[in-house]
Design a protein around this motif. Structure first.
Motif, PDB file in Angstrom:
ATOM      1  N   MET A 146       0.838  -1.177   0.000  1.00 25.62           N
ATOM      2  CA  MET A 146       0.000   0.000   0.000  1.00 25.62           C
ATOM      3  C   MET A 146       0.886   1.244   0.000  1.00 25.62           C
ATOM      4  O   MET A 146       1.877   1.309   0.706  1.00 25.62           O
ATOM      5  CB  MET A 146      -0.918  -0.016   1.230  1.00 25.62           C
ATOM      6  N   LYS A 147       0.515   2.218  -0.785  1.00 22.30           N
ATOM      7  CA  LYS A 147       1.253   3.469  -0.879  1.00 22.30           C
ATOM      8  C   LYS A 147       0.790   4.423   0.215  1.00 22.30           C
ATOM      9  O   LYS A 147      -0.323   4.337   0.698  1.00 22.30           O
ATOM     10  CB  LYS A 147       1.033   4.107  -2.239  1.00 22.30           C
ATOM     11  N   ILE A 148       1.668   5.350   0.582  1.00 22.78           N
ATOM     12  CA  ILE A 148       1.349   6.325   1.618  1.00 22.78           C
ATOM     13  C   ILE A 148       1.316   7.720   0.996  1.00 22.78           C
ATOM     14  O   ILE A 148       2.219   8.097   0.242  1.00 22.78           O
ATOM     15  CB  ILE A 148       2.390   6.299   2.752  1.00 22.78           C
ATOM     16  N   VAL A 149       0.274   8.458   1.316  1.00 16.88           N
ATOM     17  CA  VAL A 149       0.192   9.851   0.917  1.00 16.88           C
ATOM     18  C   VAL A 149       0.323  10.693   2.185  1.00 16.88           C
ATOM     19  O   VAL A 149      -0.301  10.400   3.201  1.00 16.88           O
ATOM     20  CB  VAL A 149      -1.119  10.172   0.158  1.00 16.88           C
ATOM     21  N   SER A 150       1.196  11.679   2.136  1.00 18.48           N
ATOM     22  CA  SER A 150       1.405  12.562   3.279  1.00 18.48           C
ATOM     23  C   SER A 150       0.574  13.822   3.086  1.00 18.48           C
ATOM     24  O   SER A 150       0.662  14.484   2.060  1.00 18.48           O
ATOM     25  CB  SER A 150       2.882  12.953   3.403  1.00 18.48           C
ATOM     26  N   ILE A 151      -0.224  14.136   4.088  1.00 21.78           N
ATOM     27  CA  ILE A 151      -1.041  15.341   4.070  1.00 21.78           C
ATOM     28  C   ILE A 151      -0.406  16.293   5.069  1.00 21.78           C
ATOM     29  O   ILE A 151      -0.400  16.033   6.275  1.00 21.78           O
ATOM     30  CB  ILE A 151      -2.497  15.020   4.440  1.00 21.78           C
ATOM     31  N   ILE A 152       0.148  17.374   4.561  1.00 23.64           N
ATOM     32  CA  ILE A 152       0.861  18.324   5.402  1.00 23.64           C
ATOM     33  C   ILE A 152      -0.013  19.564   5.576  1.00 23.64           C
ATOM     34  O   ILE A 152      -0.431  20.185   4.593  1.00 23.64           O
ATOM     35  CB  ILE A 152       2.225  18.686   4.781  1.00 23.64           C
ATOM     36  N   ILE A 153      -0.274  19.897   6.837  1.00 21.26           N
ATOM     37  CA  ILE A 153      -1.152  21.017   7.153  1.00 21.26           C
ATOM     38  C   ILE A 153      -0.359  22.065   7.928  1.00 21.26           C
ATOM     39  O   ILE A 153       0.024  21.833   9.073  1.00 21.26           O
ATOM     40  CB  ILE A 153      -2.352  20.534   8.001  1.00 21.26           C
ATOM     41  N   PRO A 154      -0.089  23.211   7.305  1.00 17.77           N
ATOM     42  CA  PRO A 154       0.563  24.286   8.043  1.00 17.77           C
ATOM     43  C   PRO A 154      -0.457  24.962   8.952  1.00 17.77           C
ATOM     44  O   PRO A 154      -1.625  25.109   8.583  1.00 17.77           O
ATOM     45  CB  PRO A 154       1.047  25.234   6.942  1.00 17.77           C
ATOM     46  N   ALA A 155      -0.033  25.352  10.140  1.00 15.51           N
ATOM     47  CA  ALA A 155      -0.965  25.969  11.083  1.00 15.51           C
ATOM     48  C   ALA A 155      -0.261  27.055  11.892  1.00 15.51           C
ATOM     49  O   ALA A 155       0.858  26.863  12.348  1.00 15.51           O
ATOM     50  CB  ALA A 155      -1.534  24.914  12.022  1.00 15.51           C
ATOM     51  N   TYR A 156      -0.962  28.143  12.054  1.00 17.44           N
ATOM     52  CA  TYR A 156      -0.490  29.220  12.919  1.00 17.44           C
ATOM     53  C   TYR A 156      -1.716  29.856  13.574  1.00 17.44           C
ATOM     54  O   TYR A 156      -2.547  30.464  12.892  1.00 17.44           O
ATOM     55  CB  TYR A 156       0.303  30.275  12.143  1.00 17.44           C
ATOM     56  N   ASN A 157      -1.826  29.669  14.878  1.00 17.30           N
ATOM     57  CA  ASN A 157      -2.956  30.196  15.646  1.00 17.30           C
ATOM     58  C   ASN A 157      -4.297  29.816  15.019  1.00 17.30           C
ATOM     59  O   ASN A 157      -5.115  30.661  14.697  1.00 17.30           O
ATOM     60  CB  ASN A 157      -2.845  31.710  15.825  1.00 17.30           C
ATOM     61  N   GLU A 158      -4.512  28.521  14.862  1.00 16.73           N
ATOM     62  CA  GLU A 158      -5.718  27.986  14.225  1.00 16.73           C
ATOM     63  C   GLU A 158      -6.610  27.237  15.204  1.00 16.73           C
ATOM     64  O   GLU A 158      -7.310  26.305  14.819  1.00 16.73           O
ATOM     65  CB  GLU A 158      -5.326  27.055  13.078  1.00 16.73           C
ATOM     66  N   GLU A 159      -6.598  27.620  16.483  1.00 22.60           N
ATOM     67  CA  GLU A 159      -7.365  26.859  17.461  1.00 22.60           C
ATOM     68  C   GLU A 159      -8.856  26.800  17.135  1.00 22.60           C
ATOM     69  O   GLU A 159      -9.527  25.844  17.504  1.00 22.60           O
ATOM     70  CB  GLU A 159      -7.147  27.376  18.880  1.00 22.60           C
ATOM     71  N   ASN A 160      -9.382  27.765  16.413  1.00 27.71           N
ATOM     72  CA  ASN A 160     -10.804  27.761  16.080  1.00 27.71           C
ATOM     73  C   ASN A 160     -11.156  26.834  14.927  1.00 27.71           C
ATOM     74  O   ASN A 160     -12.324  26.487  14.754  1.00 27.71           O
ATOM     75  CB  ASN A 160     -11.284  29.177  15.741  1.00 27.71           C
ATOM     76  N   THR A 161     -10.166  26.445  14.138  1.00 30.57           N
ATOM     77  CA  THR A 161     -10.467  25.652  12.943  1.00 30.57           C
ATOM     78  C   THR A 161      -9.699  24.331  12.829  1.00 30.57           C
ATOM     79  O   THR A 161     -10.124  23.452  12.084  1.00 30.57           O
ATOM     80  CB  THR A 161     -10.171  26.477  11.679  1.00 30.57           C
ATOM     81  N   ILE A 162      -8.594  24.157  13.535  1.00 30.67           N
ATOM     82  CA  ILE A 162      -7.747  22.982  13.317  1.00 30.67           C
ATOM     83  C   ILE A 162      -8.472  21.682  13.648  1.00 30.67           C
ATOM     84  O   ILE A 162      -8.323  20.684  12.944  1.00 30.67           O
ATOM     85  CB  ILE A 162      -6.389  23.088  14.070  1.00 30.67           C
ATOM     86  N   GLY A 163      -9.274  21.664  14.695  1.00 31.34           N
ATOM     87  CA  GLY A 163     -10.001  20.449  15.053  1.00 31.34           C
ATOM     88  C   GLY A 163     -10.993  20.040  13.983  1.00 31.34           C
ATOM     89  O   GLY A 163     -11.090  18.860  13.615  1.00 31.34           O
ATOM     90  N   ILE A 164     -11.723  21.008  13.452  1.00 30.71           N
ATOM     91  CA  ILE A 164     -12.700  20.741  12.389  1.00 30.71           C
ATOM     92  C   ILE A 164     -11.988  20.217  11.147  1.00 30.71           C
ATOM     93  O   ILE A 164     -12.428  19.247  10.526  1.00 30.71           O
ATOM     94  CB  ILE A 164     -13.484  22.027  12.054  1.00 30.71           C
ATOM     95  N   LEU A 165     -10.880  20.841  10.793  1.00 26.06           N
ATOM     96  CA  LEU A 165     -10.118  20.421   9.623  1.00 26.06           C
ATOM     97  C   LEU A 165      -9.594  19.000   9.788  1.00 26.06           C
ATOM     98  O   LEU A 165      -9.730  18.169   8.881  1.00 26.06           O
ATOM     99  CB  LEU A 165      -8.958  21.381   9.370  1.00 26.06           C
TER     100      LEU A 165
END
Length: 65
Positions: A1-20
């Motif tokens: 199985m192949k692996i895809v890396s999902i990279i999420i940059p974040a800076y002061n995203e406490e209001n949205t990071i959980g939903i994302l």
């Protein structure tokens, strides 16, 4: 199985990071023979962004200062 890396940059995203992260986790890639790894790059957040990321299993958190 192949692996895809999902990279999420974040800076002061406490209001949205959980939903994302919930949305990204729900995406099923196994039907196309892929596994996913989720990497959050916290670029020096001063809020709860990193703490929220730590509440999720199988999320790799990289903290930049």
């Amino acid at each position: 199985m192949k692996i895809v890396s999902i990279i999420i940059p974040a800076y002061n995203e406490e209001n949205t990071i959980g939903i994302l992260l919930e949305k990204v986790i729900k995406v099923n890639l196994s039907d196309i023979n892929f596994q996913k790894e989720i990497i959050v790059i916290d670029d020096g957040s001063t809020d709860r962004t990193a703490d929220i990321c730590k509440e999720f299993e199988n999320i790799k958190l990289v903290k930049q200062n």
